[in-house]
Design an enzyme around this catalytic site. Structure first.
Site, PDB file in Angstrom:
ATOM      1  N   GLY A 136      -0.036   0.422   2.580  1.00 50.82           N
ATOM      2  CA  GLY A 136       0.104   1.709   1.892  1.00 50.82           C
ATOM      3  C   GLY A 136      -0.306   1.673   0.425  1.00 50.82           C
ATOM      4  N   GLY A 182       3.046  -1.617   8.136  1.00 52.71           N
ATOM      5  CA  GLY A 182       3.741  -2.751   8.763  1.00 52.71           C
ATOM      6  C   GLY A 182       2.846  -3.543   9.709  1.00 52.71           C
ATOM      7  N   LYS A 217       7.081  -8.309  -4.865  1.00 54.88           N
ATOM      8  CA  LYS A 217       7.983  -9.400  -4.533  1.00 54.88           C
ATOM      9  C   LYS A 217       7.418 -10.457  -3.601  1.00 54.88           C
ATOM     10  CE  LYS A 217      12.346  -7.076  -5.297  1.00 54.88           C
ATOM     11  NZ  LYS A 217      13.533  -6.482  -4.673  1.00 54.88           N
ATOM     12  N   ARG A 251      -4.958   9.508   8.547  1.00 55.86           N
ATOM     13  CA  ARG A 251      -4.688   9.013   9.902  1.00 55.86           C
ATOM     14  C   ARG A 251      -5.196   9.987  10.970  1.00 55.86           C
ATOM     15  NH1 ARG A 251       1.304   6.157   9.320  1.00 55.86           N
ATOM     16  NH2 ARG A 251       0.491   4.102   8.782  1.00 55.86           N
TER      17      ARG A 251
END
Ligand code: 3PG
Ligand code: MG
Length: 397
Positions: free
Chosen positions: A355, A378, A198, A37
């Site tokens: 990620g 996110g 999931k 980053r």
């Protein structure tokens, strides 16, 4: 991107430029363990400094709950930034008030200053107008180079763009261009690969994608939920049996939208969730009751490769198997390398993010060969879900 102002439009010489960057990097024992980053925002910082701006960096670090907390200080990160940017970086132990004001007042043209964690103030996350004003007091211009924090409507990611002339930094600009090519106005056919554990965490994402892409490859633990919903016995595999109805709804929605859903046709089954556990490939009609699926099988890999061959654009989030455990990384690695080859050959625009996904692509050694790999977590998911990103929307002309 034409509907955003970029650094090309900004006259920054001698100006105090507040630059929102994402320095939320992994740190272990005071050492930055993945500086990606920081590397991503370095060009913006270097360009502004070279053009004679007084560069004032704003960033958050972690999620401090109650005001200043030394374990969430950005102090130690300043050194890492200086090293990567190749320019000394001053540090002020506050993001507003006297300490910040004094440090800013001392800046000469071209200097770089990092202010303390913006989240040490409640007004940051509340996007409190008074707090925005306090931050804005130290800037003439605002530049946002933190796409990965753009899903937050915070003072430093959204509020400042309302009160100061606002521009996208170089990384934000590149990210928005890449995402536009990925799902905004993509060259068709578009294929998405979605994996991960999931279904429950990616319901909105799957629901949005089936309406936008031509084919959707589903892998990882979440594929088991889809297979079970169609009557496949998945043994002891990770599976959200209570979401069978939801899985069938997503498949119906895909059919109505002309999106082909590509599920595994075979599976790699093991009896222990650990690296190098004994395993066997099975057809879907023969998954043992006491086994668990840890990767998609060889025929599925061929099917995924064929889907990649058919695509002009590919969007990827989530691994196809338990890639952190060898040899259950096989499908993820094979698919990633195939995407990389097609991209290098000029046949494919490939955009990946999240990620786990970045870790998987690095593991496969191909992160640099994708058209664009986002470091956002996110924010990338919310973009794939088709949700508005406050930090991006406020930059629109
Ligand atoms: C991230 O690490 O995903 C970004 O820096 C945003 O952090 P947050 O999820 O704490 O807002
Ligand atoms: Mg996050």
């Amino acid at each position: 991107m034409t509907n955003f102002k970029t650094l090309d439009d900004a006259d920054v010489a001698g100006k105090r430029v507040l630059v929102r960057v994402d320095l939320n990097v992994p740190v272990s024992d005071g050492v930055v363990t993945d500086a990606t980053r920081i590397e991503r925002v370095a060009p913006t910082i270097q360009e502004l400094s070279k053009k004679g701006a007084k560069v004032i960096l704003l960033a958050h670090f972690g999620r401090p709950k109650d005001g200043p907390d030394p374990q969430f200080s950005l102090g130690p990160i300043a050194h890492a930034v200086a090293k990567i940017v190749g320019h000394s970086v001053h540090f002020a132990a506050d993001s507003i008030g006297e300490k910040a004001d004094e440090a800013v007042a001392k800046l000469k043209n071209g200097d770089v200053l990092l202010l303390e964690n913006t989240r040490f103030y409640k007004g940051e996350e509340k996007n409190d107008p008074e707090h925005v004003k306090a931050l804005a007091a130290n800037g003439d211009i605002y530049v946002n180079d933190a796409f990965s924090a753009a899903h937050r409507a915070h003072a430093s990611t959204e509020g400042l763009a309302r009160v100061l002339p606002a521009y996208a930094g170089r990384t934000m600009e590149a990210e928005l261009l890449a995402l536009e090519k990925g799902l905004g106005a993509p060259k068709r056919p578009v294929v998405a690969i979605v994996g991960g554990a999931k279904v429950s965490s990616k319901l909105d994402l799957l629901g949005n994608l089936v309406e936008k892409v031509d084919a959707l490859v589903i892998g990882g633990g979440m594929a088991n939920t889809f297979l079970a919903a169609q009557g496949v016995k998945v043994g002891k595999s990770l599976c959200e049996h209570d979401l069978a109805g939801t899985a069938r709804e997503i498949m119906a929605k895909a059919k109505a939208a002309n999106c082909t859903i590509i599920l595994p046709v075979d599976a790699i089954v093991a009896w222990h969730f650990q690296a190098n556990a004994p395993f066997h490939a099975y057809g879907l009609d023969a998954i043992p009751d006491d086994g668990m699926i840890l990767d998609v099988g060889p025929q599925s890999i061929e099917r995924v490769k064929a889907a990649i061959d058919d695509a002009s654009t590919l969007v990827w989030n989530g691994p196809l198997g338990a890639f952190e455990l060898t040899p259950f990384d096989k499908a993820t690695v094979a698919a990633a390398r195939h995407v990389a080859e097609r991209t290098k050959a000029g046949h494919l625009v490939s955009v990946a993010g999240g990620g786990d996904t970045v870790a998987a692509l690095n593991h496969a050694g191909v992160a640099d060969d994708f058209s664009y790999v986002s470091t956002a977590g996110g924010a990338f998911l919310e973009w794939m879900e088709g949700k508005p990103l406050p930090g991006v929307d406020v930059l629109k002309k």
